[in-house]
Design an enzyme around this catalytic site. Sequence first.
Site, PDB file in Angstrom:
ATOM      1  N   SER A 124       0.835  -1.206   0.000  1.00  0.00           N
ATOM      2  CA  SER A 124       0.000   0.000   0.000  1.00  0.00           C
ATOM      3  C   SER A 124       0.868   1.254   0.000  1.00  0.00           C
ATOM      4  CB  SER A 124      -0.853  -0.020   1.269  1.00  0.00           C
ATOM      5  OG  SER A 124      -1.449   1.234   1.485  1.00  0.00           O
ATOM      6  N   TYR A 148      -1.756  -1.014  10.746  1.00  0.00           N
ATOM      7  CA  TYR A 148      -2.017  -1.606   9.423  1.00  0.00           C
ATOM      8  C   TYR A 148      -0.826  -1.351   8.493  1.00  0.00           C
ATOM      9  CZ  TYR A 148      -3.606  -1.743   4.586  1.00  0.00           C
ATOM     10  OH  TYR A 148      -3.684  -1.973   3.229  1.00  0.00           O
ATOM     11  N   LYS A 152       2.219  -3.847   6.547  1.00  0.00           N
ATOM     12  CA  LYS A 152       2.639  -3.850   5.135  1.00  0.00           C
ATOM     13  C   LYS A 152       4.160  -3.694   5.033  1.00  0.00           C
ATOM     14  CE  LYS A 152      -1.434  -4.356   3.279  1.00  0.00           C
ATOM     15  NZ  LYS A 152      -1.809  -5.643   2.721  1.00  0.00           N
TER      16      LYS A 152
HETATM   17  P1  NAD Z   1     -10.983  -6.828   0.981  1.00  0.00           P
HETATM   18  O1  NAD Z   1     -11.210  -6.789   2.451  1.00  0.00           O
HETATM   19  O2  NAD Z   1     -12.134  -6.569   0.077  1.00  0.00           O
HETATM   20  O3  NAD Z   1     -10.335  -8.241   0.578  1.00  0.00           O
HETATM   21  C1  NAD Z   1      -9.529  -8.981   1.460  1.00  0.00           C
HETATM   22  C2  NAD Z   1     -10.058 -10.392   1.469  1.00  0.00           C
HETATM   23  O4  NAD Z   1      -9.264 -11.167   2.380  1.00  0.00           O
HETATM   24  C3  NAD Z   1     -11.506 -10.488   1.958  1.00  0.00           C
HETATM   25  O5  NAD Z   1     -12.282 -11.194   1.030  1.00  0.00           O
HETATM   26  C4  NAD Z   1     -11.393 -11.224   3.292  1.00  0.00           C
HETATM   27  O6  NAD Z   1     -12.527 -12.027   3.555  1.00  0.00           O
HETATM   28  C5  NAD Z   1     -10.127 -12.031   3.095  1.00  0.00           C
HETATM   29  N1  NAD Z   1      -9.459 -12.404   4.349  1.00  0.00           N
HETATM   30  C6  NAD Z   1      -9.221 -11.613   5.422  1.00  0.00           C
HETATM   31  N2  NAD Z   1      -8.579 -12.315   6.377  1.00  0.00           N
HETATM   32  C7  NAD Z   1      -8.390 -13.568   5.872  1.00  0.00           C
HETATM   33  C8  NAD Z   1      -7.801 -14.755   6.385  1.00  0.00           C
HETATM   34  N3  NAD Z   1      -7.264 -14.780   7.618  1.00  0.00           N
HETATM   35  N4  NAD Z   1      -7.779 -15.859   5.616  1.00  0.00           N
HETATM   36  C9  NAD Z   1      -8.343 -15.848   4.390  1.00  0.00           C
HETATM   37  N5  NAD Z   1      -8.937 -14.757   3.850  1.00  0.00           N
HETATM   38  C10 NAD Z   1      -8.956 -13.633   4.593  1.00  0.00           C
HETATM   39  O7  NAD Z   1      -9.796  -5.824   0.676  1.00  0.00           O
HETATM   40  P2  NAD Z   1      -9.285  -5.223  -0.710  1.00  0.00           P
HETATM   41  O8  NAD Z   1      -9.658  -3.793  -0.747  1.00  0.00           O
HETATM   42  O9  NAD Z   1      -9.654  -6.112  -1.818  1.00  0.00           O
HETATM   43  O10 NAD Z   1      -7.719  -5.284  -0.449  1.00  0.00           O
HETATM   44  C11 NAD Z   1      -6.949  -6.400  -0.841  1.00  0.00           C
HETATM   45  C12 NAD Z   1      -5.520  -6.210  -0.361  1.00  0.00           C
HETATM   46  O11 NAD Z   1      -5.026  -4.978  -0.891  1.00  0.00           O
HETATM   47  C13 NAD Z   1      -5.376  -6.102   1.147  1.00  0.00           C
HETATM   48  O12 NAD Z   1      -4.198  -6.759   1.531  1.00  0.00           O
HETATM   49  C14 NAD Z   1      -5.244  -4.624   1.399  1.00  0.00           C
HETATM   50  O13 NAD Z   1      -4.503  -4.344   2.560  1.00  0.00           O
HETATM   51  C15 NAD Z   1      -4.523  -4.171   0.146  1.00  0.00           C
HETATM   52  N6  NAD Z   1      -4.764  -2.757  -0.194  1.00  0.00           N
HETATM   53  C16 NAD Z   1      -6.031  -2.315  -0.342  1.00  0.00           C
HETATM   54  C17 NAD Z   1      -6.266  -0.977  -0.631  1.00  0.00           C
HETATM   55  C18 NAD Z   1      -7.664  -0.429  -0.727  1.00  0.00           C
HETATM   56  O14 NAD Z   1      -7.832   0.788  -0.607  1.00  0.00           O
HETATM   57  N7  NAD Z   1      -8.682  -1.234  -0.976  1.00  0.00           N
HETATM   58  C19 NAD Z   1      -5.182  -0.107  -0.814  1.00  0.00           C
HETATM   59  C20 NAD Z   1      -3.887  -0.611  -0.671  1.00  0.00           C
HETATM   60  C21 NAD Z   1      -3.690  -1.951  -0.368  1.00  0.00           C
HETATM   61  C1  WQD Z   2      -9.374   9.761   1.066  1.00  0.00           C
HETATM   62  C2  WQD Z   2      -9.506  11.230   1.373  1.00  0.00           C
HETATM   63  C3  WQD Z   2      -9.879  11.780   3.677  1.00  0.00           C
HETATM   64  C4  WQD Z   2     -13.812  10.036   4.090  1.00  0.00           C
HETATM   65  C5  WQD Z   2      -6.788   4.706   2.857  1.00  0.00           C
HETATM   66  C6  WQD Z   2      -5.679   4.014   3.596  1.00  0.00           C
HETATM   67  C7  WQD Z   2      -4.621   3.584   2.620  1.00  0.00           C
HETATM   68  C8  WQD Z   2      -5.229   2.750   1.489  1.00  0.00           C
HETATM   69  C9  WQD Z   2      -6.363   3.455   0.844  1.00  0.00           C
HETATM   70  C10 WQD Z   2      -5.158   0.462   2.184  1.00  0.00           C
HETATM   71  C11 WQD Z   2      -8.787  11.648   2.644  1.00  0.00           C
HETATM   72  C12 WQD Z   2     -11.053  12.198   2.827  1.00  0.00           C
HETATM   73  C13 WQD Z   2     -12.599  10.449   3.579  1.00  0.00           C
HETATM   74  C14 WQD Z   2     -14.797  11.019   4.406  1.00  0.00           C
HETATM   75  C15 WQD Z   2     -13.286  12.734   3.662  1.00  0.00           C
HETATM   76  N1  WQD Z   2      -5.782   1.524   1.966  1.00  0.00           N
HETATM   77  N2  WQD Z   2     -12.344  11.778   3.381  1.00  0.00           N
HETATM   78  N3  WQD Z   2     -14.501  12.328   4.166  1.00  0.00           N
HETATM   79  O1  WQD Z   2      -6.999   7.642   3.835  1.00  0.00           O
HETATM   80  O2  WQD Z   2      -6.235   8.183   1.486  1.00  0.00           O
HETATM   81  O3  WQD Z   2      -6.255   5.860   2.245  1.00  0.00           O
HETATM   82  O4  WQD Z   2      -7.322   3.835   1.856  1.00  0.00           O
HETATM   83  O5  WQD Z   2      -3.983   0.269   2.091  1.00  0.00           O
HETATM   84  O6  WQD Z   2      -3.705   2.848   3.345  1.00  0.00           O
HETATM   85  O7  WQD Z   2      -5.133   4.918   4.530  1.00  0.00           O
HETATM   86  O8  WQD Z   2      -8.381   6.946   1.803  1.00  0.00           O
HETATM   87  O9  WQD Z   2     -10.726   6.978   1.139  1.00  0.00           O
HETATM   88  O10 WQD Z   2     -10.170   7.018   3.613  1.00  0.00           O
HETATM   89  O11 WQD Z   2      -9.694   9.020   2.235  1.00  0.00           O
HETATM   90  O12 WQD Z   2     -13.070  13.922   3.491  1.00  0.00           O
HETATM   91  O13 WQD Z   2     -15.895  10.703   4.888  1.00  0.00           O
HETATM   92  O14 WQD Z   2     -10.889  11.521   1.615  1.00  0.00           O
HETATM   93  O15 WQD Z   2      -9.618  12.755   4.665  1.00  0.00           O
HETATM   94  O16 WQD Z   2      -8.225  12.893   2.400  1.00  0.00           O
HETATM   95  P1  WQD Z   2      -6.917   7.272   2.413  1.00  0.00           P
HETATM   96  P2  WQD Z   2      -9.815   7.422   2.227  1.00  0.00           P
END
Ligand code: NAD
Ligand code: WQD
Length: 331
Positions: A124, A148, A152
């Site tokens: 991330s 979190y 990572k």
């Molecule tokens: P998500 O929660 O939709 O998907 C994660 C999946 O993992 C879910 O289906 C959940 O049921 C499964 N899971 C959780 N714990 C588990 C376990 N112990 N065993 C088996 N399955 C398990 O999340 P996402 O948004 O699809 O994100 C996927 C990956 O990408 C995550 O590792 C997340 O940290 C990373 N990521 C997401 C974002 C984002 O904004 N969505 C941004 C950066 C990184």
């Molecule tokens: C985006 C912007 C908020 C909600 C997060 C994780 C990051 C990654 C992606 C997993 C920010 C603003 C939000 C609201 C708002 N995930 N906001 N009102 O924080 O950039 O990233 O998700 O790895 O690690 O930190 O994403 O969508 O929460 O926020 O004004 O009700 O929207 O302040 O500037 P963020 P977000």
Amino acid sequence: MRILVTGGAGYIGSHTCVELLLAGHDVVILDNLYNSKIESIGRIESISGKSLCFVRGDMRDAALLGDLFASQTIDAVIHFAGLKSVGESTAQPLEYYQTNITGTLVLLQAMRQAQCKTIIFSSSATVYGQNTAPFVETMPTGKATNPYGNTKIMIEQILQDLVVADPAWHVSLLRYFNPVGAHPSGIMGEDPNGIPLNLMPIISAVAKGQYEALQVYGTDYDTPDGTCVRDYLHVMDLAQGHAKALEYCARTQGCEIFNLGTGNGLSVLELVHAFEESTGIKIPLHYAPRRDGDIAVCYADASKAKRVLGWIAERTPKEMCEDTWRWLCRA
Ligand code: NAD
Ligand code: WQD
């Protein structure tokens, strides 16, 4: 190839599985459905027109992982599974370290036992912490601002150490920026268990009348309109990035890091306006104080993914909003 996709029923995993199936790979999903639903599997199969193997289980279950790798040849793993809420991780750090770190260690041990040494890991942009955007893969990561993010950083380190110990591993660390949007068919999108916490799902919930107004967290940042800037990318572009990374990773030993983002920042207000223009729905705003832990500006230097993987995020904010809205308005 036969690909094990941990967390494949989740948001990014499900869209990626469609791309993998369409590219001709066999897909095995391991997911405990903690944050996803069984319907996700049918949606992937329906969109791709192909079937997959679904194993409902926990990646921390060493016996299950051992059986899974012993019963079939897995050529590569795409590792999405984990817990991902920044706020929740601050309140429940042990659960985050347990699931994300222990889960990854159990997975890697099963892979090593089976001589499967190709893995793509979902990292991330949060690992960049207090660096200044645009974020480049070579920047030091150090310490994140929440547990979190620390999981990572730690998992990236574990994988880098593994490659030093055994250069036969093929590892790609993909640092996602802010994934949004849904499959353009309108039948697959983000479908978490629990309340939405990210900006786009909250804008959508306001549009559906579930909340009265969007709380805009902070209007006094050092940005053109005072609101935070993020690199929003369409989940379909992100899914295609995994297909490209898999091609690269399978043929290249060692460990490579790639940012997956558009390289462009959009403010909170710009995303709200894009949503309003795409859907014709006015989003009422409430200007609120800054949210703890937010940085002002976060966007990728996306040039390495373009140069090495031949991948760019092409879809526009309009498509991100239209596809999100089509998914949310499904029957
Ligand atoms: P998500 O929660 O939709 O998907 C994660 C999946 O993992 C879910 O289906 C959940 O049921 C499964 N899971 C959780 N714990 C588990 C376990 N112990 N065993 C088996 N399955 C398990 O999340 P996402 O948004 O699809 O994100 C996927 C990956 O990408 C995550 O590792 C997340 O940290 C990373 N990521 C997401 C974002 C984002 O904004 N969505 C941004 C950066 C990184
Ligand atoms: C985006 C912007 C908020 C909600 C997060 C994780 C990051 C990654 C992606 C997993 C920010 C603003 C939000 C609201 C708002 N995930 N906001 N009102 O924080 O950039 O990233 O998700 O790895 O690690 O930190 O994403 O969508 O929460 O926020 O004004 O009700 O929207 O302040 O500037 P963020 P977000």
